[in-house]
Design a protein around this motif. Structure first.
Motif, mmCIF file in Angstrom:
data_model
loop_
_atom_site.group_PDB
_atom_site.id
_atom_site.type_symbol
_atom_site.label_atom_id
_atom_site.label_comp_id
_atom_site.label_asym_id
_atom_site.label_seq_id
_atom_site.Cartn_x
_atom_site.Cartn_y
_atom_site.Cartn_z
ATOM 1 N N GLU A 61 0.797 -1.227 0.000
ATOM 2 C CA GLU A 61 0.000 0.000 0.000
ATOM 3 C C GLU A 61 0.834 1.284 0.000
ATOM 4 O OE1 GLU A 61 -2.420 0.180 3.505
ATOM 5 O OE2 GLU A 61 -0.817 -0.499 4.834
ATOM 6 N N ASP A 62 1.862 1.359 0.824
ATOM 7 C CA ASP A 62 2.642 2.600 0.890
ATOM 8 C C ASP A 62 3.399 2.871 -0.407
ATOM 9 O OD1 ASP A 62 1.746 3.030 3.450
ATOM 10 O OD2 ASP A 62 3.574 2.334 4.433
ATOM 11 N N THR A 63 3.950 1.823 -0.972
ATOM 12 C CA THR A 63 4.670 1.962 -2.246
ATOM 13 C C THR A 63 3.723 2.403 -3.359
ATOM 14 O OG1 THR A 63 6.262 0.276 -1.597
ATOM 15 C CG2 THR A 63 6.084 0.757 -3.951
ATOM 16 N N ALA A 64 2.549 1.770 -3.394
ATOM 17 C CA ALA A 64 1.564 2.109 -4.423
ATOM 18 C C ALA A 64 1.093 3.554 -4.279
ATOM 19 C CB ALA A 64 0.378 1.155 -4.339
ATOM 20 N N ALA A 65 0.795 3.968 -3.044
ATOM 21 C CA ALA A 65 0.306 5.327 -2.823
ATOM 22 C C ALA A 65 1.347 6.360 -3.235
ATOM 23 C CB ALA A 65 -0.067 5.514 -1.355
ATOM 24 N N LEU A 66 2.614 6.096 -2.928
ATOM 25 C CA LEU A 66 3.663 7.050 -3.279
ATOM 26 C C LEU A 66 3.842 7.151 -4.791
ATOM 27 C CD1 LEU A 66 5.785 9.013 -2.289
ATOM 28 C CD2 LEU A 66 7.380 7.092 -2.090
ATOM 29 N N GLN A 67 3.732 6.021 -5.483
ATOM 30 C CA GLN A 67 3.864 6.057 -6.944
ATOM 31 C C GLN A 67 2.744 6.882 -7.573
ATOM 32 O OE1 GLN A 67 4.472 2.404 -9.042
ATOM 33 N NE2 GLN A 67 6.176 1.727 -7.741
ATOM 34 N N ILE A 68 1.530 6.702 -7.092
ATOM 35 C CA ILE A 68 0.390 7.426 -7.661
ATOM 36 C C ILE A 68 0.492 8.914 -7.345
ATOM 37 C CG2 ILE A 68 -2.115 7.727 -7.510
ATOM 38 C CD1 ILE A 68 -2.256 4.673 -6.983
ATOM 39 N N ALA A 69 0.803 9.246 -6.090
ATOM 40 C CA ALA A 69 0.903 10.645 -5.697
ATOM 41 C C ALA A 69 2.027 11.345 -6.454
ATOM 42 C CB ALA A 69 1.121 10.760 -4.195
ATOM 43 N N SER A 70 3.140 10.659 -6.628
ATOM 44 C CA SER A 70 4.269 11.247 -7.358
ATOM 45 C C SER A 70 3.890 11.548 -8.804
ATOM 46 C CB SER A 70 5.471 10.300 -7.315
ATOM 47 O OG SER A 70 5.915 10.100 -5.985
ATOM 48 N N ALA A 71 3.103 10.660 -9.396
ATOM 49 C CA ALA A 71 2.662 10.882 -10.774
ATOM 50 C C ALA A 71 1.681 12.040 -10.857
ATOM 51 C CB ALA A 71 2.026 9.617 -11.330
#
Length: 331
Positions: A61-71
């Protein structure tokens, strides 16, 4: 991802799905279970536990959230990692949220476990204000879904910062009437929220010729704000007439936002001109705020834009306003 109960003997390395209260202390959900955790569960009489086990191609979850937010983050936006599958997007400075609605809708349609929520488009933000939050609901999600959301939402959340450093207020006065200082004080506070200074106030008699001279002589290059002693009730009233007399253009008189109906908009020698409605003397939200904020942040406001503000333009009633919009009920 697998989600469900498993025997303790198969749970090492899995993610604890629900918090557990044990005699030796509470285990928080989201914890990676170790042999020690499982021994404590066994000592408490448990035989199984509900866990999440990511698949090979899943992202936690944390990795996924950071990837989406960064994009999603565009100019003027910074990220703040919260944890538990959440990353917030904040404004680096004052300005207006600029959101690409189609991209955000597309991103939220990819997988219900991957979400982004935002403030309304063109919402005013102070430095550090939250523009959006990305939340991954499940403990892990397919990497392909995360990639799809990141692609859909690329650059969709940004901040429009102020493009002016100063604005000028011209206030008209009627002989024998005390205009007071409230209008200037409240206007200065409105500008300060966006990081703009207010130049020394200019006063003029409440007639079109005197106001036209004040407009023509106003120093600076930033927006001109006109607050008349008497409300603008017609396109030929003092404020609009003075702007035309000075050689400026009037693009709109009146707006479908209440309070704020009596605004006019125009330009003078490349400077935006906003004729403020009388309700702008109050710090309460009114239609002039929407126009002023956009202009200060370099967003063009047309007559059509103002017409569109009627949808959602019935604002909160101002308690101090002497003319409520509802008639009293009869006996």
């Amino acid at each position: 991802m697998f989600f469900g109960p498993v025997p303790l003997s198969q749970a090492e390395g899995a993610i604890l799905a629900h918090s557990l209260a044990l005699p030796e202390g509470r285990l928080r959900k989201g914890l990676r279970l170790s042999a020690d955790h499982l021994s404590r569960m066994a000592a408490a009489g448990l035989e199984s536990v509900v866990v999440a086990i990511p698949a090979k191609d899943d992202l936690e979850e944390d990795t996924a959230a950071l990837q989406i937010a960064s994009a999603a983050a565009g100019p003027g936006v910074e990220l703040r990692v919260v944890g538990t599958g959440r990353v917030n997007l904040h404004a680096r400075g004052p300005g207006l949220a600029q959101l690409r609605a189609g991209q955000i809708l597309a991103a939220n349609a990819v997988d219900p476990m991957l979400t982004i929520a935002t403030v309304p488009d063109l919402h005013r933000l102070e430095p550090g204000g939250m523009i959006a939050t990305v939340k991954v609901i499940s403990y892990a999600v397919a990497g392909a879904a995360v990639a799809g959301v990141a692609e859909a939402i690329a650059g969709a959340v940004s901040l429009a910062p102020p493009v002016w450093s100063e604005a000028t207020l011209i206030e008209t006065e009627i002989a024998g009437q005390d205009a007071g200082a409230k209008g200037a004080r409240v206007t200065e506070a409105r500008l300060a929220r966006l990081g703009l200074a207010m130049a020394p106030k200019i006063s003029a008699a409440h007639d079109s010729e005197a106001l036209a001279r004040a407009i023509a002589a106003a120093p600076g290059t930033g927006p001109l704000l006109i607050l008349t002693a008497s409300a603008t009730s017609d396109p030929q009233d003092v404020g609009p007439a003075a702007l035309r007399l000075a050689g400026g253009q009037v693009t709109r008189v009146g707006m479908p936002v209440d309070p704020g109906n009596l605004l006019f908009l125009g330009a003078f020698q490349g400077r935006p001109v906003i004729g403020l409605p009388g309700c702008a003397r109050s710090p309460a939200l009114n239609g002039a705020d929407w126009v002023l904020e956009r202009i200060c942040c370099g967003i063009e406001v047309s007559a059509r834009d103002i017409a569109a503000m009627g949808l959602g333009g019935l604002l909160v009633e101002m308690p101090s306003r002497p003319h409520p919009r509802m008639t009293p009920k009869g006996p």
